[in-house]
Motif scaffolding. Sequence first.
Motif, PDB file in Angstrom:
ATOM      1  N   CYS A  29       5.697   5.022   2.031  1.00 50.80           N
ATOM      2  CA  CYS A  29       5.575   6.421   1.628  1.00 50.80           C
ATOM      3  C   CYS A  29       6.955   6.837   1.128  1.00 50.80           C
ATOM      4  O   CYS A  29       7.768   5.992   0.782  1.00 50.80           O
ATOM      5  N   LYS A  66      -2.270   9.154   1.857  1.00 51.20           N
ATOM      6  CA  LYS A  66      -2.254   9.157   3.325  1.00 51.20           C
ATOM      7  C   LYS A  66      -3.384   9.971   3.933  1.00 51.20           C
ATOM      8  O   LYS A  66      -3.918   9.610   4.967  1.00 51.20           O
ATOM      9  N   CYS A  99       0.094   5.947   9.036  1.00 52.74           N
ATOM     10  CA  CYS A  99      -1.001   5.234   8.363  1.00 52.74           C
ATOM     11  C   CYS A  99      -1.111   3.801   8.875  1.00 52.74           C
ATOM     12  O   CYS A  99      -2.215   3.296   9.086  1.00 52.74           O
ATOM     13  N   VAL A 120       3.108  -1.046   4.115  1.00 49.93           N
ATOM     14  CA  VAL A 120       2.731   0.348   3.903  1.00 49.93           C
ATOM     15  C   VAL A 120       3.998   1.145   3.614  1.00 49.93           C
ATOM     16  O   VAL A 120       4.979   1.080   4.354  1.00 49.93           O
ATOM     17  N   SER A 172       5.114   8.956   7.158  1.00 54.08           N
ATOM     18  CA  SER A 172       3.666   8.904   6.909  1.00 54.08           C
ATOM     19  C   SER A 172       3.170   7.466   6.925  1.00 54.08           C
ATOM     20  O   SER A 172       2.073   7.182   7.400  1.00 54.08           O
ATOM     21  N   ALA A 173       3.988   6.562   6.399  1.00 56.20           N
ATOM     22  CA  ALA A 173       3.609   5.144   6.387  1.00 56.20           C
ATOM     23  C   ALA A 173       3.400   4.639   7.815  1.00 56.20           C
ATOM     24  O   ALA A 173       2.462   3.882   8.075  1.00 56.20           O
ATOM     25  N   ILE A 209      -6.399   7.949   4.655  1.00 54.63           N
ATOM     26  CA  ILE A 209      -6.298   7.043   5.805  1.00 54.63           C
ATOM     27  C   ILE A 209      -6.244   7.828   7.120  1.00 54.63           C
ATOM     28  O   ILE A 209      -6.941   7.507   8.072  1.00 54.63           O
ATOM     29  N   ASN A 231      -2.645   2.190  -4.299  1.00 56.20           N
ATOM     30  CA  ASN A 231      -2.345   3.582  -3.951  1.00 56.20           C
ATOM     31  C   ASN A 231      -3.567   4.199  -3.293  1.00 56.20           C
ATOM     32  O   ASN A 231      -4.597   4.374  -3.926  1.00 56.20           O
ATOM     33  N   VAL A 243       1.120   5.101   0.183  1.00 55.60           N
ATOM     34  CA  VAL A 243       0.251   6.167   0.688  1.00 55.60           C
ATOM     35  C   VAL A 243       0.675   7.557   0.211  1.00 55.60           C
ATOM     36  O   VAL A 243       0.187   8.568   0.706  1.00 55.60           O
ATOM     37  N   THR A 255     -10.499   1.549   0.639  1.00 54.52           N
ATOM     38  CA  THR A 255      -9.837   1.049   1.841  1.00 54.52           C
ATOM     39  C   THR A 255     -10.476  -0.255   2.313  1.00 54.52           C
ATOM     40  O   THR A 255      -9.787  -1.127   2.836  1.00 54.52           O
ATOM     41  N   LEU A 280       0.853  -1.183   0.000  1.00 57.50           N
ATOM     42  CA  LEU A 280       0.000   0.000   0.000  1.00 57.50           C
ATOM     43  C   LEU A 280       0.890   1.234   0.000  1.00 57.50           C
ATOM     44  O   LEU A 280       1.601   1.502   0.964  1.00 57.50           O
TER      45      LEU A 280
END
Length: 110
Positions: free
Chosen positions: A73, A48, A82, A71, A78-79, A51, A45, A25, A60, A23
């Motif tokens: 980024c 973020k 998320c 996850v 950010s991952a 989420i 994709n 984000v 989602t 995933l």
Amino acid sequence: MALNKITPKELYEKMKQENVTLLDVRAEEKYKAYHLEGSNIESLNIPKTHILNHTFDAKTDSLPQGKEIIVACTTGNSAARCAAVLSEKEFNATVLVGGITAWKEFIRNK
């Protein structure tokens, strides 16, 4: 709660053995410019903001329950945020350490 983490090298090895759900984000433009691809990767994709704002919808909801979701980024920050939200929602989320930046570096030097 501690988040699960995977390094680019571990992800690379894992992709040789099994199918991986990744995933990404990052914003759609960044995803379109570069994302992980391969025969063993299901690349998704969902930006973020979607989420982090808890905007859960069909996109989602289509994430696999019970299956590990990597996850990613740009750098991993950010991952991680998320992945924490997804974990609260009972998803098995794992953070790609260093994000896409670290992945590109690993691939370049492998």
